[in-house]
Write a protein that holds these residues in place. Structure first.
Motif, PDB file in Angstrom:
ATOM      1  N   CYS A 144      20.337 -38.698   4.890  1.00 31.12           N
ATOM      2  CA  CYS A 144      19.660 -37.768   5.793  1.00 31.12           C
ATOM      3  C   CYS A 144      19.583 -38.346   7.198  1.00 31.12           C
ATOM      4  CB  CYS A 144      18.252 -37.481   5.262  1.00 31.12           C
ATOM      5  SG  CYS A 144      17.273 -36.384   6.312  1.00 31.12           S
ATOM      6  N   ASN A 145      20.062 -37.595   8.196  1.00 31.22           N
ATOM      7  CA  ASN A 145      19.931 -38.021   9.588  1.00 31.22           C
ATOM      8  C   ASN A 145      18.534 -37.700  10.127  1.00 31.22           C
ATOM      9  OD1 ASN A 145      22.630 -38.611   9.318  1.00 31.22           O
ATOM     10  ND2 ASN A 145      23.343 -36.869  10.525  1.00 31.22           N
ATOM     11  N   TYR A 146      18.097 -38.490  11.108  1.00 28.75           N
ATOM     12  CA  TYR A 146      16.783 -38.269  11.733  1.00 28.75           C
ATOM     13  C   TYR A 146      15.719 -38.034  10.657  1.00 28.75           C
ATOM     14  CZ  TYR A 146      19.580 -37.744  15.957  1.00 28.75           C
ATOM     15  OH  TYR A 146      20.451 -37.964  16.998  1.00 28.75           O
ATOM     16  N   SER A 147      15.570 -39.042   9.808  1.00 29.39           N
ATOM     17  CA  SER A 147      14.735 -38.891   8.619  1.00 29.39           C
ATOM     18  C   SER A 147      13.275 -38.606   8.919  1.00 29.39           C
ATOM     19  CB  SER A 147      14.847 -40.152   7.753  1.00 29.39           C
ATOM     20  OG  SER A 147      14.437 -41.298   8.486  1.00 29.39           O
ATOM     21  N   ALA A 148      12.804 -38.979  10.107  1.00 31.37           N
ATOM     22  CA  ALA A 148      11.395 -38.750  10.441  1.00 31.37           C
ATOM     23  C   ALA A 148      11.199 -37.786  11.601  1.00 31.37           C
ATOM     24  CB  ALA A 148      10.709 -40.078  10.770  1.00 31.37           C
ATOM     25  N   ASP A 149      12.241 -37.501  12.360  1.00 36.06           N
ATOM     26  CA  ASP A 149      12.097 -36.696  13.580  1.00 36.06           C
ATOM     27  C   ASP A 149      12.614 -35.280  13.351  1.00 36.06           C
ATOM     28  OD1 ASP A 149      11.795 -35.692  16.088  1.00 36.06           O
ATOM     29  OD2 ASP A 149      13.108 -37.143  17.085  1.00 36.06           O
ATOM     30  N   LEU A 150      11.741 -34.405  12.901  1.00 34.41           N
ATOM     31  CA  LEU A 150      12.123 -33.019  12.628  1.00 34.41           C
ATOM     32  C   LEU A 150      12.252 -32.185  13.887  1.00 34.41           C
ATOM     33  CD1 LEU A 150      11.213 -34.091   9.821  1.00 34.41           C
ATOM     34  CD2 LEU A 150      10.414 -31.787   9.324  1.00 34.41           C
ATOM     35  N   ASN A 151      11.961 -32.765  15.045  1.00 37.51           N
ATOM     36  CA  ASN A 151      12.178 -32.060  16.310  1.00 37.51           C
ATOM     37  C   ASN A 151      13.657 -32.015  16.691  1.00 37.51           C
ATOM     38  OD1 ASN A 151       9.670 -31.115  17.611  1.00 37.51           O
ATOM     39  ND2 ASN A 151       9.045 -33.244  17.370  1.00 37.51           N
ATOM     40  N   GLN A 152      14.464 -32.871  16.097  1.00 33.33           N
ATOM     41  CA  GLN A 152      15.886 -32.906  16.431  1.00 33.33           C
ATOM     42  C   GLN A 152      16.567 -31.590  16.041  1.00 33.33           C
ATOM     43  OE1 GLN A 152      17.655 -35.334  17.979  1.00 33.33           O
ATOM     44  NE2 GLN A 152      15.811 -36.606  18.246  1.00 33.33           N
ATOM     45  N   THR A 156       3.360 -36.698  17.146  1.00 32.48           N
ATOM     46  CA  THR A 156       2.257 -37.506  17.664  1.00 32.48           C
ATOM     47  C   THR A 156       1.277 -37.947  16.585  1.00 32.48           C
ATOM     48  OG1 THR A 156       1.001 -35.487  18.163  1.00 32.48           O
ATOM     49  CG2 THR A 156       2.365 -36.403  19.934  1.00 32.48           C
ATOM     50  N   ALA A 157       1.346 -37.381  15.393  1.00 31.56           N
ATOM     51  CA  ALA A 157       0.450 -37.807  14.321  1.00 31.56           C
ATOM     52  C   ALA A 157       0.849 -39.204  13.848  1.00 31.56           C
ATOM     53  CB  ALA A 157       0.499 -36.815  13.165  1.00 31.56           C
ATOM     54  N   THR A 158      -0.113 -39.923  13.264  1.00 33.77           N
ATOM     55  CA  THR A 158       0.148 -41.278  12.786  1.00 33.77           C
ATOM     56  C   THR A 158       0.945 -41.235  11.487  1.00 33.77           C
ATOM     57  OG1 THR A 158      -1.889 -42.087  13.794  1.00 33.77           O
ATOM     58  CG2 THR A 158      -0.886 -43.467  12.092  1.00 33.77           C
ATOM     59  N   ALA A 159       2.104 -41.878  11.495  1.00 31.37           N
ATOM     60  CA  ALA A 159       2.967 -41.928  10.330  1.00 31.37           C
ATOM     61  C   ALA A 159       2.483 -43.006   9.360  1.00 31.37           C
ATOM     62  CB  ALA A 159       4.400 -42.210  10.764  1.00 31.37           C
ATOM     63  N   PRO A 160       2.975 -43.008   8.126  1.00 33.63           N
ATOM     64  CA  PRO A 160       2.575 -44.034   7.161  1.00 33.63           C
ATOM     65  C   PRO A 160       2.860 -45.468   7.582  1.00 33.63           C
ATOM     66  CG  PRO A 160       3.514 -42.173   5.995  1.00 33.63           C
ATOM     67  CD  PRO A 160       3.729 -41.915   7.457  1.00 33.63           C
ATOM     68  N   ASP A 161       3.790 -45.676   8.536  1.00 38.03           N
ATOM     69  CA  ASP A 161       4.046 -47.037   9.016  1.00 38.03           C
ATOM     70  C   ASP A 161       3.280 -47.365  10.292  1.00 38.03           C
ATOM     71  OD1 ASP A 161       5.434 -45.540  10.882  1.00 38.03           O
ATOM     72  OD2 ASP A 161       7.327 -46.653  10.680  1.00 38.03           O
TER      73      ASP A 161
END
Length: 376
Positions: free
Chosen positions: A82-90, A104-109
């Protein structure tokens, strides 16, 4: 390049052992390699603002505490397609009905880059991405971390297969605590570019869901539909390489005596049937303490010398005790099968080599958390 273990964040640097309670080998004294970064849990998942995923640099052993107990994590090589696994704005992520409110929300990392998906009151609202590099008639395993901004509810995962057939999971329950939802399905055969993503619940609830860390992995090779450590990606796929821990020699106690170690597999006894090595005392042949389906074995190719049959759940807290003097295997903490197996024969192990978490060739990775060995 290899290096001595410095310990990932949350690791075991500077551990002081009580007199008489030293391990037979210390993981920090071995030679460890992994030619990539790797993620691990620092604690069990929590709610809003909770940080429970960390990143270990290449050649740093990970100590994972998904259930609150920190143990060394060993996995084989895997690729997240999966590309851009965390950035769904792409733009790669196509939104139908649903919208993305930002990163802008705090991610699990702990990074402030988690996307919030706003679903309308439609069961067909979704966010999907094309996936390349797949093969015909192959089962792929999709996972993602998700949590509702308030209350509890459900989401679903959706796949458009290579056969141009859409498959949707059942409703997957989520709450304000982070949950890693998962879905395994065969993607069929054909020329269609497959797609993966998240879709609203079957009831079509208007809801806001924080989403982070899509992971799409093949279930082929040495691991099945099992949630292994998350691999982050940007513009392309990314690979987490094999964890390798080796020593120039094996303690005599491990070759001819009785010892014990903590063992917590990432998978249930019914989820994976591949042979996987825990401790291997040979640099030339496929031999050692291994799992084979539901059997924990002392093996010297081609013979199983003694074993114990058991069943377990994901991250089952077990203690395994091989006895190379009495030729028996004892298991404690399993779902079923606790106790000592029948008496077998000596595997005749040598003491000139030791590898943890895989065999000498690195082709039987265990996908588990393992404790250091102690005299028993």
């Amino acid at each position: 390049m290899t290096r001595r273990l410095a310990g990932a964040r949350g690791g075991r640097r500077g551990v002081v052992y009580r007199s008489g309670d030293q391990p037979l080998v210390r993981f920090a004294d071995g030679t460890f390699t992994r030619a990539s970064e790797g993620s691990y849990y620092t604690q069990a998942p929590g709610g809003a603002g909770s940080t429970f995923i960390a990143w270990a640099a290449s050649n740093a052993l990970r100590y994972d505490a998904i259930d609150g107990t920190s143990l060394a994590l060993f996995e084989g090589a895997q690729t997240n397609l999966c590309n851009y696994s965390a950035d769904l704005n792409q733009a790669a992520w196509v939104k139908t009905g649903a919208s993305i409110s930002g990163t802008t929300a705090t991610a699990p990392d702990g990074a402030a880059d988690c996307c919030t998906v706003a679903f309308t009151a439609s069961a067909s609202d979704m966010v999907m991405q094309p996936v390349t590099g797949t093969a015909d008639n192959t089962t792929y395993f999709t996972t993602v971390f998700a949590r509702r901004t308030s209350g509890s509810g459900n989401v679903r995962l959706r796949v458009l297969g290579r056969d141009n057939v859409a498959s949707v999971s059942a409703d997957l329950p989520i709450s304000t605590t982070w949950t890693r939802v998962e879905y395994a399905v065969n993607w069929g055969t054909g020329a269609t570019t497959p797609e993966i993503g998240i879709i609203n619940d079957a009831a079509g609830s208007a809801q806001s869901v924080e989403v982070w860390g899509f992971d799409v992995k093949s279930t082929g090779g040495s691991v099945g539909a099992v949630p292994t450590s998350y691999i982050r990606t940007t513009a392309g796929s990314a690979t987490r390489n094999l964890d390798l821990l080796t020593y120039a020699s094996m303690p005599q106690q491990m070759a001819t005596g009785r010892y014990r170690f903590a063992f917590r597999p990432l998978y249930t006894s019914g989820e994976r049937s591949a042979i996987s090595m825990i401790y291997s005392p040979s640099s030339t042949i496929d031999t050692g303490v291994q799992l084979n389906s539901t059997s924990i074995q002392a093996f010297n190719t081609p013979t199983v010398h003694f074993s114990r049959t058991a069943t377990w759940g994901r991250h089952q807290a077990m203690t395994i005790t091989p006895d190379l003097a009495a030729f028996t295997m004892t298991v404690a903490g399993a779902l079923t099968g606790d106790g000592t197996g029948t008496v077998g024969t000596s595997p005749g192990w040598g003491t000139t080599y030791l590898r943890v978490g895989t065999n000498n060739a690195g082709i039987r990775p265990v996908y588990a958390r393992i404790g250091e060995p102690y005299a028993a």
